[in-house]
Write an enzyme that holds these catalytic residues in place. Structure first.
Site, PDB file in Angstrom:
ATOM      1  N   ASN A 187       0.865  -1.182   0.000  1.00  0.00           N
ATOM      2  CA  ASN A 187       0.000   0.000   0.000  1.00  0.00           C
ATOM      3  C   ASN A 187       0.899   1.228   0.000  1.00  0.00           C
ATOM      4  O   ASN A 187       1.525   1.543   1.009  1.00  0.00           O
ATOM      5  CB  ASN A 187      -0.883  -0.043   1.256  1.00  0.00           C
ATOM      6  CG  ASN A 187      -1.688   1.225   1.459  1.00  0.00           C
ATOM      7  OD1 ASN A 187      -1.765   2.074   0.569  1.00  0.00           O
ATOM      8  ND2 ASN A 187      -2.296   1.354   2.632  1.00  0.00           N
TER       9      ASN A 187
ATOM     10  N   LYS B  62      -0.011   4.227  -0.186  1.00  0.00           N
ATOM     11  CA  LYS B  62      -0.673   5.378   0.440  1.00  0.00           C
ATOM     12  C   LYS B  62      -0.503   6.615  -0.455  1.00  0.00           C
ATOM     13  O   LYS B  62      -0.523   6.492  -1.669  1.00  0.00           O
ATOM     14  CB  LYS B  62      -0.145   5.579   1.867  1.00  0.00           C
ATOM     15  CG  LYS B  62      -0.236   4.278   2.676  1.00  0.00           C
ATOM     16  CD  LYS B  62       0.037   4.455   4.139  1.00  0.00           C
ATOM     17  CE  LYS B  62      -0.094   3.090   4.833  1.00  0.00           C
ATOM     18  NZ  LYS B  62       0.087   3.166   6.281  1.00  0.00           N
TER      19      LYS B  62
ATOM     20  N   HIS C 233      -9.281   0.867   5.236  1.00  0.00           N
ATOM     21  CA  HIS C 233      -7.991   1.043   5.919  1.00  0.00           C
ATOM     22  C   HIS C 233      -8.184   1.965   7.122  1.00  0.00           C
ATOM     23  O   HIS C 233      -9.013   2.882   7.080  1.00  0.00           O
ATOM     24  CB  HIS C 233      -6.970   1.628   4.941  1.00  0.00           C
ATOM     25  CG  HIS C 233      -5.580   1.646   5.500  1.00  0.00           C
ATOM     26  ND1 HIS C 233      -5.154   2.620   6.364  1.00  0.00           N
ATOM     27  CD2 HIS C 233      -4.543   0.786   5.346  1.00  0.00           C
ATOM     28  CE1 HIS C 233      -3.896   2.358   6.706  1.00  0.00           C
ATOM     29  NE2 HIS C 233      -3.504   1.254   6.109  1.00  0.00           N
TER      30      HIS C 233
ATOM     31  N   GLU D  71      -6.609   4.394   8.108  1.00  0.00           N
ATOM     32  CA  GLU D  71      -6.456   5.818   7.801  1.00  0.00           C
ATOM     33  C   GLU D  71      -7.715   6.385   7.141  1.00  0.00           C
ATOM     34  O   GLU D  71      -8.024   7.572   7.297  1.00  0.00           O
ATOM     35  CB  GLU D  71      -5.203   6.022   6.928  1.00  0.00           C
ATOM     36  CG  GLU D  71      -3.933   5.829   7.754  1.00  0.00           C
ATOM     37  CD  GLU D  71      -2.735   5.300   7.002  1.00  0.00           C
ATOM     38  OE1 GLU D  71      -2.705   5.379   5.757  1.00  0.00           O
ATOM     39  OE2 GLU D  71      -1.815   4.779   7.670  1.00  0.00           O
TER      40      GLU D  71
ATOM     41  N   GLU E 180      -4.792  -5.169  10.820  1.00  0.00           N
ATOM     42  CA  GLU E 180      -3.779  -4.128  10.993  1.00  0.00           C
ATOM     43  C   GLU E 180      -4.034  -3.371  12.292  1.00  0.00           C
ATOM     44  O   GLU E 180      -4.865  -2.437  12.317  1.00  0.00           O
ATOM     45  CB  GLU E 180      -3.833  -3.144   9.824  1.00  0.00           C
ATOM     46  CG  GLU E 180      -3.585  -3.789   8.476  1.00  0.00           C
ATOM     47  CD  GLU E 180      -3.076  -2.771   7.464  1.00  0.00           C
ATOM     48  OE1 GLU E 180      -1.983  -2.990   6.947  1.00  0.00           O
ATOM     49  OE2 GLU E 180      -3.750  -1.758   7.241  1.00  0.00           O
TER      50      GLU E 180
ATOM     51  N   GLY F 123       2.993   2.056  10.726  1.00  0.00           N
ATOM     52  CA  GLY F 123       3.961   3.137  10.555  1.00  0.00           C
ATOM     53  C   GLY F 123       4.729   3.504  11.804  1.00  0.00           C
ATOM     54  O   GLY F 123       5.367   4.553  11.861  1.00  0.00           O
TER      55      GLY F 123
ATOM     56  N   SER G 149       3.901  -2.334  10.195  1.00  0.00           N
ATOM     57  CA  SER G 149       5.351  -2.392  10.397  1.00  0.00           C
ATOM     58  C   SER G 149       5.971  -3.722   9.998  1.00  0.00           C
ATOM     59  O   SER G 149       6.931  -4.180  10.622  1.00  0.00           O
ATOM     60  CB  SER G 149       5.706  -2.040  11.847  1.00  0.00           C
ATOM     61  OG  SER G 149       5.318  -0.702  12.144  1.00  0.00           O
TER      62      SER G 149
HETATM   63  P1  PGA Z   1       3.223   0.167   7.530  1.00  0.00           P
HETATM   64  O1  PGA Z   1       1.712   0.356   7.035  1.00  0.00           O
HETATM   65  O2  PGA Z   1       3.731  -1.110   6.895  1.00  0.00           O
HETATM   66  O3  PGA Z   1       3.942   1.378   7.037  1.00  0.00           O
HETATM   67  O4  PGA Z   1       3.182   0.051   9.024  1.00  0.00           O
HETATM   68  C1  PGA Z   1       0.857  -0.743   6.901  1.00  0.00           C
HETATM   69  C2  PGA Z   1      -0.464  -0.323   6.357  1.00  0.00           C
HETATM   70  O5  PGA Z   1      -0.983   0.740   6.760  1.00  0.00           O
HETATM   71  O6  PGA Z   1      -1.042  -1.028   5.517  1.00  0.00           O
END
Ligand code: PGA
Length: 246
Positions: free
Chosen positions: A10, A12, A92, A94, A162, A168, A206
């Site tokens: 992803n 983003k 997601h 976010e 997640e 992140g 992560s």
């Molecule tokens: P990350 O994000 O691997 O940067 O922690 C994962 C995600 O939001 O899908």
């Protein structure tokens, strides 16, 4: 049928046309991976990415629940298909936090994705406060129940667990914590859907080259949804390799 293994990236809100060179590198380094590979670039790159992605599937990061109409700035599932996408991330964390998306809205988006022929990658995950309060399993159960539409099958749906606090941050749950949630999700899916045992369950938050093999060894982890480490082929490539070997 066993769940298919999927390494999903992803991007983003990162990347311009120049970033598509990373796809070329992945194709060169992993011409025949032992798992499915999916990249979800920003919508502006979906068409160009799909045109050069070879065996790598391309997905969107969101779609609207309606098929068309007066929804400025939104993208319909069929438009993603038209641009060359085969998948779309839905719900997601976010989107849930930045845009206030609810389980009901996410289920409606998943229906739209399915109607357009897209595989919906539906995301669930608890916040740190919810985990600290011992609510993780209840939160995941409720999100799964609310976000997955009736028509979900192993062919048209992937679930990504997640934890919000792991995205992140460089922090990950313990293997036991991931195993507990994935076992719960497998049980819930098997209870509700005829082929729930075959739905691919991804872990996300992560995931890096250094922890991928350990995560992929956990029961009912069928792959990963990777954010930061999917931006560069030199990071995502080893994750594809670890999943291929798992
Ligand atoms: P990350 O994000 O691997 O940067 O922690 C994962 C995600 O939001 O899908």
């Amino acid at each position: 049928m066993a769940p298919r293994k999927l390494a999903a990236g992803n991007w983003k809100m990162n990347g311009t046309l120049a970033a598509l060179a990373e796809i070329d590198r992945l194709l060169a380094d992993h011409p025949q991976p032992g798992c499915d590979v999916l990249l979800c670039p920003p919508a502006t790159l979906v068409h160009a990415a799909a045109a050069r992605a070879g065996h790598i599937a391309i997905g969107g990061q969101d779609c609207h629940a309606q098929a068309s109409g007066a929804h400025t700035g939104d993208i319909a599932a069929a438009q993603l298909v038209d641009a060359g996408a085969s998948h779309v991330i839905i719900g997601h964390s976010e989107r849930r936090s930045d845009h206030g998306e609810t389980d009901i809205q996410i289920a409606a988006k998943a229906v739209a994705a399915h109607q357009a022929g897209l595989v919906a990658v539906i995301c669930v995950g608890e916040t740190e406060a919810q985990r600290d309060a011992g609510q993780t399993l209840d939160v995941i159960s409720a999100q799964l129940a609310g976000s997955m539409p009736e028509g979900a099958t192993a062919a048209n749906t992937v679930i990504a667990y997640e934890p919000v606090w792991a995205i992140g941050t460089g922090r990950t749950p313990t293997s036991d914590q991931i195993a507990e949630v994935h076992a719960l999700m497998r049980q819930r899916l098997s209870d509700r859907f005829a082929d729930g045992g075959d739905v691919a369950l991804l872990y996300g938050g992560s995931v890096k080259p250094g922890n991928a093999a350990e995560i992929f060894a956990i029961p009912h982890v069928n792959g990963a949804l990777v954010g930061g480490a999917s931006l560069k082929a030199q990071d995502f490539g080893p994750i594809i390799a670890a999943l291929s070997a798992a």
